[in-house]
Design an enzyme around this catalytic site. Sequence first.
Site, short mmCIF file in Angstrom:
data_model
loop_
_atom_site.label_atom_id
_atom_site.label_comp_id
_atom_site.label_asym_id
_atom_site.label_seq_id
_atom_site.Cartn_x
_atom_site.Cartn_y
_atom_site.Cartn_z
N ASN A 77 30.52 35.09 32.99
CA ASN A 77 30.35 35.35 34.42
C ASN A 77 30.30 36.86 34.60
O ASN A 77 31.29 37.55 34.33
CB ASN A 77 31.50 34.76 35.23
CG ASN A 77 31.53 33.25 35.19
OD1 ASN A 77 30.48 32.62 35.16
ND2 ASN A 77 32.71 32.67 35.18
N CYS A 101 41.38 45.94 28.24
CA CYS A 101 41.16 47.15 27.46
C CYS A 101 42.13 47.21 26.27
O CYS A 101 43.24 46.68 26.33
CB CYS A 101 41.34 48.39 28.34
SG CYS A 101 39.87 48.84 29.30
N CYS A 128 43.32 47.77 33.31
CA CYS A 128 42.53 46.62 32.89
C CYS A 128 43.32 45.76 31.91
O CYS A 128 43.88 46.26 30.93
CB CYS A 128 41.22 47.10 32.24
SG CYS A 128 40.28 45.79 31.44
N HIS A 135 35.60 44.21 32.63
CA HIS A 135 35.49 44.53 31.21
C HIS A 135 34.51 43.55 30.54
O HIS A 135 34.55 42.36 30.82
CB HIS A 135 36.86 44.44 30.53
CG HIS A 135 36.91 45.07 29.18
ND1 HIS A 135 37.41 46.33 28.96
CD2 HIS A 135 36.49 44.63 27.96
CE1 HIS A 135 37.31 46.64 27.68
NE2 HIS A 135 36.74 45.61 27.05
N SER A 180 36.73 37.96 37.28
CA SER A 180 37.99 38.57 37.73
C SER A 180 38.25 39.92 37.09
O SER A 180 39.18 40.61 37.47
CB SER A 180 39.16 37.62 37.42
OG SER A 180 39.23 37.35 36.03
N HIS A 186 33.14 40.79 28.68
CA HIS A 186 33.78 39.69 27.98
C HIS A 186 33.11 38.37 28.36
O HIS A 186 32.35 38.29 29.33
CB HIS A 186 35.27 39.61 28.30
CG HIS A 186 35.57 39.10 29.68
ND1 HIS A 186 35.40 39.87 30.82
CD2 HIS A 186 36.04 37.90 30.12
CE1 HIS A 186 35.74 39.18 31.89
NE2 HIS A 186 36.12 37.97 31.50
#
Length: 341
Positions: A154, A53, A50, A165, A162, A167
């Site tokens: 989103n 992360c 990721c 995680h 995309s 955010h």
Amino acid sequence: MEKQWQYPHRRWNPLRRSWVMVSPHRTQRPWQGEVSKSAAPASLTYDPECYLCPGNKRAGGEANPDYDGVFSFVNDYAAVLPNPPASVDETSSPLLAAEPVQGICKVLCFHPDHSLTLAKMQRPDIRRVIDAWAAETEEIAAQDWIKHIQIFENRGAMMGASNPHPHCQIWATSHIPDEPAIETEAQQAYLAEHGSCLLCDYLAAERASGERIIVENDHFTAVVPWWAVWPFETMILSRRHCGLLPELKSDERDSLADILKRVTSRYDNLFDISFPYTMGFHQSPVDGAAHPEWHFHAHFYPPLLRSATVRKFMVGFEMLGMPQRDITPEDAAARLRALGE
């Protein structure tokens, strides 16, 4: 009252000064269109692949710190830049107009745990995110060339996220984008005509009716708007008239954390999945002018219609004519209101 809305009609959206068509009888039609795959929620608390992360290297090459709370950074692939070329190429016609845009794009990670969403986070953790949103708004607004700050999330691959995680993004621009500009004009016109705030009056009407309210607490109310376009669209409204996130008092920020968790938890429980959506805060412009007309609120635009795999498409008449929805806002609110948290 619900029965009278079971036939085709259109509803006025005073915030955009436009109409939406409602066609409840269409929910009976058989569905043979696209059925999307239901994305599995992230299960790892840390994903070595990721980009967001803690400690991992991002796509742009820079490494994240080992953050243990909220973490923000300038987007490695920003849509707008603070120092673009000062001009754009001239064209041969005034109908081919263009102008340069300045801006700042940031990413804000909610939590180091890769598997969390707002629905799964604890309220104190969401409160820290809210404090970060307010701090980012204040810091960015201090630059006098910034006119508007848009915070949005989103959620889910269906909405183009995309990275799973937890955010959001913050796009600040040297102009006021179309949607908040439309809302600004509508609220200004209403204030001039009625001498009161459009969304204060709308909230009073919704609270008097109760039909479209999903949940509320001391400082915020979540409703399926009278004019909702998306099947399970919701709007979160501040009970007190204010314009910007930094204006929220401590107890109001706690209440916002509470309402965000309760709404997103109900979403997850609707189809028993990690619910996809686009969510964003609309707050007053930061263009140096006074904006007494502006009332702080958030929009949730989720795409799902019948199940976790059947979504609403904005095509055909919606693209060429006007927005249209099938289930009534009252029905959507009743279904969301009946769910557990």
